[in-house]
Write an enzyme that holds these catalytic residues in place. Structure first.
Site, PDB file in Angstrom:
ATOM      1  CB  SER A 212      -2.213  -3.762  -4.892  1.00 15.70           C
ATOM      2  OG  SER A 212      -1.742  -3.824  -6.214  1.00 15.70           O
ATOM      3  CG  ASP A 213      -4.902   2.113  -7.038  1.00 15.45           C
ATOM      4  OD1 ASP A 213      -4.774   1.765  -8.242  1.00 15.45           O
ATOM      5  OD2 ASP A 213      -5.409   3.190  -6.705  1.00 15.45           O
ATOM      6  CD1 TRP A 214      -2.102  -0.801 -12.887  1.00 17.52           C
ATOM      7  CD2 TRP A 214      -3.612  -1.419 -11.358  1.00 17.52           C
ATOM      8  NE1 TRP A 214      -2.828  -1.863 -13.395  1.00 17.52           N
ATOM      9  CE2 TRP A 214      -3.748  -2.259 -12.492  1.00 17.52           C
ATOM     10  CE3 TRP A 214      -4.442  -1.661 -10.268  1.00 17.52           C
ATOM     11  CZ2 TRP A 214      -4.681  -3.299 -12.563  1.00 17.52           C
ATOM     12  CZ3 TRP A 214      -5.379  -2.694 -10.327  1.00 17.52           C
ATOM     13  CH2 TRP A 214      -5.488  -3.489 -11.467  1.00 17.52           C
ATOM     14  N   GLY A 215       0.475   0.005  -8.194  1.00 22.26           N
ATOM     15  CA  GLY A 215       1.646   0.600  -7.550  1.00 22.26           C
ATOM     16  C   GLY A 215       1.408   0.890  -6.082  1.00 22.26           C
ATOM     17  N   GLY A 216       0.375   0.294  -5.506  1.00 24.24           N
ATOM     18  CA  GLY A 216       0.033   0.572  -4.105  1.00 24.24           C
ATOM     19  C   GLY A 216       0.770  -0.309  -3.110  1.00 24.24           C
TER      20      GLY A 216
END
Ligand code: BGC
Length: 759
Positions: free
Chosen positions: A263-267
């Site tokens: 995932s993107d960071w916090g996605g």
């Protein structure tokens, strides 16, 4: 009786010892990777499986300590290896051995149009990652250049799917030959920073497959990237990090991806979707745990306790979990448990040389006219021997640019500024260099605790700064203005789009004033984006010099003084005004979106595909995926076309000859210096049955030629060069009929046209 019991126990013990112990196949580096994966999986407890699919710190996820399986350490990416941060914070960990070589931004790499440079880049940055004990490099980025306002364009490879697809593959191979995974990002349609966490991208299937996906597909199928990063935005109303169609149907189903989806960071924002829709590893989530300060906030991740509880309650089974763990284990076996990996190296001479070479080859000479009307008039560049007083003007000549811009910010071991590079080189030429500031832009120099240490404060007014610059320009033999954008918010930076197309801080006025004061003026722009050039006619020489990392100043001086003959070509089109870009033709709906909905109304007509409609009288109307598209031809031509780039030498090109499916063209260096030219093949359908761009790049070759030397460039035509995506049938279709094969050195510099008929 007692004896009998003892005897039985003894016999059982003997029997157990005699049974073969199950071999630890997962540790056998010679065993096939899939067998190692299955063996490791079969030994893991439920808790261990849950643990390996989400982060344990800002940039790491755990392995299986009990089994000796190491965790995964990720690093940004994509221009150098990020400095170490604290376990659970973005702040610096305060290490003193975590500086790196900052390589040029990916726009510069794309501008080299040279796959050898991509391989060299990947190999070098991969070695740095390996030395720093990283398993996953968070990059490269291949989101398409849709709008010049996108703050992250500098991290991507331009507007064309073929160019970015071709350039991304060797980068990946170079990194991964070190046993370090690339994590290609941001999959997909992350084409703006404005509203990036919420925006829903609405795009036709045709534009998706023809424009926005090809570079990702090449990264997966040809580059064999071991991981891919989901984007923040939504597509078809569902977040990209757990988007079923994107990750399950397309990535794994159609492309056969066997790596890990990170995932993107916090996605991540939904456990059920994260379970079912193809995400493998969750990073950076901002959960309740973080604000409530629980003992381990990472337990609160969507793929942590919430997932475990669902399994324990029987709400979901473990099939998806096992698949995720398999993908993570495969990533570990390919990287930290890869028997073929070496040890890497950091800040080596070879990396410094690579950074300088790539930067030098990516710098684009956009304009270089002779100064004055005399027949003997010479172009401004390269700086002639008789130029003994050189004036450098502009903040970007001194500003350290490797710090800032978001997650790609670096703690570079050093950064040679343009001024320093020019000073060093001028000293060899016996020339004197004077510097004046000219304008004050961004004086910040800090990102997450990394500081440049520069004090750029200057309280003088713009008038005072201009007056000083103009007076100094009158005295100089040659003036080099070095400005552009920088990595401050709303310039070229993550999280923010630019607010205007024009250069900021009054640079336009300053450039005009300098042009009036001294006609020997070269404008050098450091940026990752296009910008307005109201002063273009007044300026005889213009250089696009990107953000070039540690070796910025050396590489720039190499080109300005002619030690390196420029050979970069634009990876995107530069239009005169913002409204000349197709994404800016349709009001807020097309950019930045209304109520978080963005409609890609320009459809296929991105970049030169749009600019090529210039001169057409009629609006192009067509249907695609049940929608009607209406493309208004542009009112103006590009200032500089896609693929454009000049040299200090001259080239001539023969007419291309076609023999069956082999197209041949001869290219000759007709000047007096060695140089490189990019031969570009565009394919133009003549009477397509569906709406198609006027022409599309389908092949290119960079050729290096000594003065007087001639070389033949051979292009083999392949079916995929003539295809378009039929969204209704959901398949690529080879368009039969008449084509023109256009060979040239830019989208607007076609030098040979050959007819071709596909039966
Ligand atoms: C960025 C990614 C980056 C990640 C980790 C995110 O905000 O979008 O590109 O790799 O942070 O720093």
């Amino acid at each position: 009786m007692k004896h009998l019991n003892q005897l039985i126990l003894f016999a059982v013990a003997l029997l157990l010892c005699a049974l073969p112990v199950r071999a630890q196949l997962y540790l056998d580096t010679k065993a096939p990777i899939e067998q190692r994966v299955e063996d490791a999986l079969s030994r893991m407890t439920l808790a261990e499986k849950i643990a390996v699919i989400h982060a344990q710190s800002k940039f790491s996820s755990p392995g299986v300590a009990r089994l000796g399986i190491p965790g995964i350490w990720c690093t940004d990416g994509p221009h150098g290896i990020r400095a170490e941060v604290k376990w659970d914070e973005w702040d610096q960990a305060g290490w003193t051995n975590d500086s790196c070589i900052a390589f040029p931004a990916l726009t510069c790499l794309a501008a080299t149009w040279n796959t050898d440079m991509s391989l060299l880049y990947g190999k070098s940055i991969g070695e740095e990652a390996l030395y720093r004990n990283k398993q996953v490099l968070l990059g490269p980025g291949v989101n398409i250049y849709r709008s010049p306002l996108n703050g992250r364009n500098f991290e991507y490879m331009g507007e064309d799917p073929y160019l970015s697809a071709t350039m991304v593959v060797p980068y990946i191979q170079g990194v991964q030959q070190n046993g370090v995974a690339t994590c290609v990002k941001h999959f997909a349609l992350n084409n703006q920073e404005d509203g990036r966490h919420v925006v829903n991208a609405n795009v036709s299937d045709r534009a998706l497959y023809e424009i926005y996906l090809p570079a990702f597909k090449a990264a997966v199928q040809e580059g064999q990237s071991w991981s891919i990063m989901g984007a923040y935005n939504r597509i078809w109303g569902q977040y990209a990090c757990h988007n079923h169609r994107l990750l399950v149907d397309i990535l794994r189903g159609e492309w056969g991806f066997d790596g890990a989806v990170i995932s993107d960071w916090g996605g991540v924002s939904n456990t059920d979707e994260a379970i079912r829709n193809g995400l493998d590893l969750e990073f950076g989530s901002w959960t309740d745990g973080l604000t409530e300060g629980r003992s381990n906030s990472y337990d609160m991740y969507y793929l942590a306790l919430p997932y475990l509880k669902k399994i324990q309650s029987g709400e979901v089974g473990t099939k998806e979990l096992d698949d995720k763990v398999r993908n993570v284990l495969r990533l570990i076996f390919r990287t930290s448990m890869n028997p073929n990996k070496g040890f890497g190296s950091l800040c080596s001479d070879a990396h410094i040389a690579a950074a300088r070479q790539i930067a030098g080859e990516g710098i684009v000479l956009l304009k270089n006219d002779p100064v004055g009307k005399k027949k003997t008039a010479q172009p401004v560049l390269p700086i002639a021997q008789d130029k003994k007083t050189i004036l450098v003007v502009g903040e970007n000549a001194i500003k350290q640019m490797t710090v800032g811009g978001g997650s790609s910010s670096l703690k570079a071991k050093y950064e040679i500024s343009p001024l320093q590079g020019i000073r060093e080189r001028a000293a060899q030429a016996g020339a004197e260099v004077r510097y004046v500031r000219g304008y004050v832009g961004d004086i910040g120099g800090e990102y997450n605790g990394v500081t440049t240490g520069q004090d750029l404060r200057d309280n003088r007014t713009p008038d005072e700064l201009t007056a000083e610059a103009v007076a100094a320009a009158r005295e100089a033999d040659i003036v080099l203005f070095i400005g552009g954008l920088n990595k401050a918010d709303h310039q070229d930076a993550e999280g923010y789009d630019r607010l205007q197309y024009a250069l900021p801080y009054g640079q336009d006025e300053l450039i005009s004033a300098l042009a009036k004061a001294n006609s020997n003026l070269a404008v050098v722009i450091l940026s990752g984006n296009a910008y307005a050039m109201p002063w273009l006619k007044q300026v005889p020489a213009l250089v696009q010099a990107w953000f070039n990392g540690s070796e910025t100043g050396h590489a720039l001086a190499d080109v300005l003084f002619g030690d390196v003959n420029p050979s970069g070509h634009l990876p995107f089109t530069i239009m005169p005004e913002l409204e000349d870009y197709p994404a800016h033709q349709y009001g807020a709906q097309a950019y930045p979106g209304v109520n978080n909905e963005v409609e890609y109304k320009e459809d296929l007509f991105v970049g030169y595909r749009y600019a090529d409609l210039y001169g057409q009288k009629k609006v192009l109307n067509y249907e695609s995926s049940g929608k009607t598209y209406s493309i208004n031809p542009p009112k103006r031509k590009p200032l500089f076309a896609f693929g454009h780039g000049l040299s200090y030498t001259t080239f001539s090109m023969s007419k291309a000859t076609l023999d069956g499916n082999t197209l041949r063209v001869r290219i000759r260096n007709t000047g007096t210096r060695a140089g490189k030219q990019v031969v570009q093949l565009y394919v133009a359908p003549q009477k397509p049955v569906v709406a198609r761009p006027v022409k599309e790049l389908k092949a290119f070759r960079k050729v290096s030629l000594q003065p007087g030397e001639e070389q033949e460039v051979v292009f083999e035509l392949g079916e995929q060069m003539f295809q378009y995506f039929d969204a209704d049938a959901h398949q690529w279709v080879t368009g039969k009929g008449a084509y023109k094969l256009m060979v040239g050195t830019a989208a607007d510099a076609i030098q040979s046209v050959t007819s071709y008929s596909l039966l």
